[in-house]
Scaffold this motif. Structure first.
Motif, mmCIF file in Angstrom:
data_model
loop_
_atom_site.group_PDB
_atom_site.id
_atom_site.type_symbol
_atom_site.label_atom_id
_atom_site.label_comp_id
_atom_site.label_asym_id
_atom_site.label_seq_id
_atom_site.Cartn_x
_atom_site.Cartn_y
_atom_site.Cartn_z
ATOM 1 N N GLU A 153 6.820 4.559 2.688
ATOM 2 C CA GLU A 153 6.674 3.615 1.584
ATOM 3 C C GLU A 153 7.944 2.768 1.518
ATOM 4 O OE1 GLU A 153 5.610 5.570 -2.013
ATOM 5 O OE2 GLU A 153 3.827 6.515 -1.152
ATOM 6 N N THR A 177 0.843 -1.184 0.000
ATOM 7 C CA THR A 177 0.000 0.000 0.000
ATOM 8 C C THR A 177 0.881 1.237 0.000
ATOM 9 O OG1 THR A 177 -0.058 -0.038 2.415
ATOM 10 C CG2 THR A 177 -1.849 -1.147 1.255
ATOM 11 N N THR A 178 0.394 2.308 -0.581
ATOM 12 C CA THR A 178 1.125 3.564 -0.505
ATOM 13 C C THR A 178 0.891 4.176 0.856
ATOM 14 O OG1 THR A 178 -0.774 4.725 -1.444
ATOM 15 C CG2 THR A 178 0.922 3.957 -2.974
#
Length: 407
Positions: free
Chosen positions: A119, A21-22
């Motif tokens: 990230e 996921t970002t």
């Protein structure tokens, strides 16, 4: 006995499965970090480097396991640094008073914001990120490091909790004397009329959803059976200290630090057996009779209830009546009341006879010439005196309560 679904540590293979996921955007609470006052508080305490250093280490983490170890280490390090600073150990880091609770609050938010937006170079799903955030919250609040060590004959064990600053949109400069008290007392020994008392502390967020997820029960359930006394502490009314006699099972909806409102019955496990009221077992007569400091101390018995068979709420100055529905405990209908309700309900569900309840500190006020948050300073002599006196008086109250005979 805990309520809600708790976030457990996530195994590395589960956390890294699937697409990454970002990073998520910062929360409402984290967005306040960019304002001038939080930046000044961090700079003047030497805590301004905490989040940038954490971010650099996060970028170097090559696996979920490494990230978990980093979060645990740095969260615990932040808590210990704040406690040490408050208790006069190590460098002050700047000219801000050592007893200030605000550097811990804002530095933690800096860390959670970095972790939320991170990230990594490996796959990290939302569940894995949430578990890391949860671990950071727990370690940086002292919630998982409450440790009285081996039982020592004649030494009582006392648990005290505090809160983050709140109502920050009203005044971003706010400090919470209950959080300052937690930092000042953690790991200390208070000499009482009945011998020494060892104090361990933790701090809790001012967020409805964390409480619904069981943060209080998870932290306190392993500890309450081991203590001789506990008190939850929060900021209350102007110019007075209150020992809250009754706690109600109601959330009144005042916005929390993420600007979220909740108006409902306090959500706990096994709601069918949930009482509308719990009561303090602190020695309130001894506390109110003692000379503990300059603020008057009250045995506060007022509640707001809907009497049995009726529909409109009424204020009862002498506590709830039989069969009534709670609308506010002595500590109100916000998270002060809720932590008291949850802690004393846990005490009762565990069948413990330990003295425990809630103490409300005075509101921590700035000096008379420093009341406008848009033009005022982050500290002043009266503000420092007020916080110092509040912390000293809560320490004295804990000592009185620890020395008082049971029953």
């Amino acid at each position: 006995m805990t309520c809600g679904t708790l976030l457990a540590p996530v195994p590395a293979q589960a956390a890294t499965a699937g697409a990454a996921t970002t990073g998520a955007p910062p929360t409402v609470e984290e967005q306040r970090l960019d304002l001038a006052v939080p930046q000044e508080i961090l700079r003047r305490s030497g805590f301004d480097a905490v989040a940038p250093e954490f971010a650099r280490e996060l970028r170097a983490a090559g696996s979920y396991r490494q990230a978990g170890r980093l979060v645990d280490r740095e969260g615990a390090r932040l808590w210990r640094r704040a406690v040490d600073r408050a208790q006069g150990r190590g460098p002050s880091g700047g000219d801000l008073s050592r007893d200030d609770d605000r550097p811990l609050y804002w530095a933690r938010l800096g860390m959670t914001r970095e972790l939320r937006g991170w990230e990594p170079g490996f796959a990290l799903d939302a569940r894995g990120r949430a578990a890391l955030l949860d671990r950071l919250e727990r370690t940086s609040r002292g919630q998982d490091s409450i440790d009285f060590g081996a039982r020592t004959k004649g030494v009582k064990r006392v648990l005290a909790t505090g809160f983050d600053p709140f109502t920050l949109d009203r005044d971003i400069r706010i400090s919470n004397p209950s959080g300052a008290t937690a930092l000042a007392l953690d790991g200390t020994v208070i000499r009482t009329a009945d011998g020494p008392a060892r104090v361990e502390t933790a701090v809790f967020p001012v967020r409805w959803d964390d409480f619904a997820a069981g943060t209080v029960e998870r932290a306190l359930r392993p500890v309450l059976p081991k203590v001789d006394l506990f008190t939850t502490v929060s900021q209350g009314r102007v110019g007075r200290i209150d020992v809250e006699r009754f706690n109600g099972a109601w959330r009144g909806g005042f916005p929390d630090n993420d600007d979220l409102s909740r108006t409902e019955t306090v959500p706990v496990s096994d709601p069918a057996s949930q009482p509308q009221w719990t009561a303090t077992t602190l020695p309130y007569r001894a506390i109110t009779a003692a000379d503990t400091g300059r603020f008057p101390v009250y045995d506060h018995t007022s509640v707001t209830e809907i009497p049995a068979g009726q529909s409109a709420p009424v204020v009862r100055e002498d506590g709830p009546t039989a069969g009534s529905t709670a609308r506010a405990g002595g500590g109100g209908d916000y998270l002060s009341n809720e932590i008291a309700y949850r802690a004393t309900l846990l005490r009762d569900r565990l069948g413990l006879k330990v003295p425990g309840g809630h103490v409300h500190t005075p509101v921590l006020e700035f000096g008379a010439g420093n009341t406008d948050p848009s033009t005022g300073t982050v500290t002043d002599p009266e503000f420092l005196r007020n916080r110092r006196d509040i912390v000293a008086q809560i320490r004295a109250i804990v000592g009185v309560a620890a020395a008082a005979p049971r029953g």
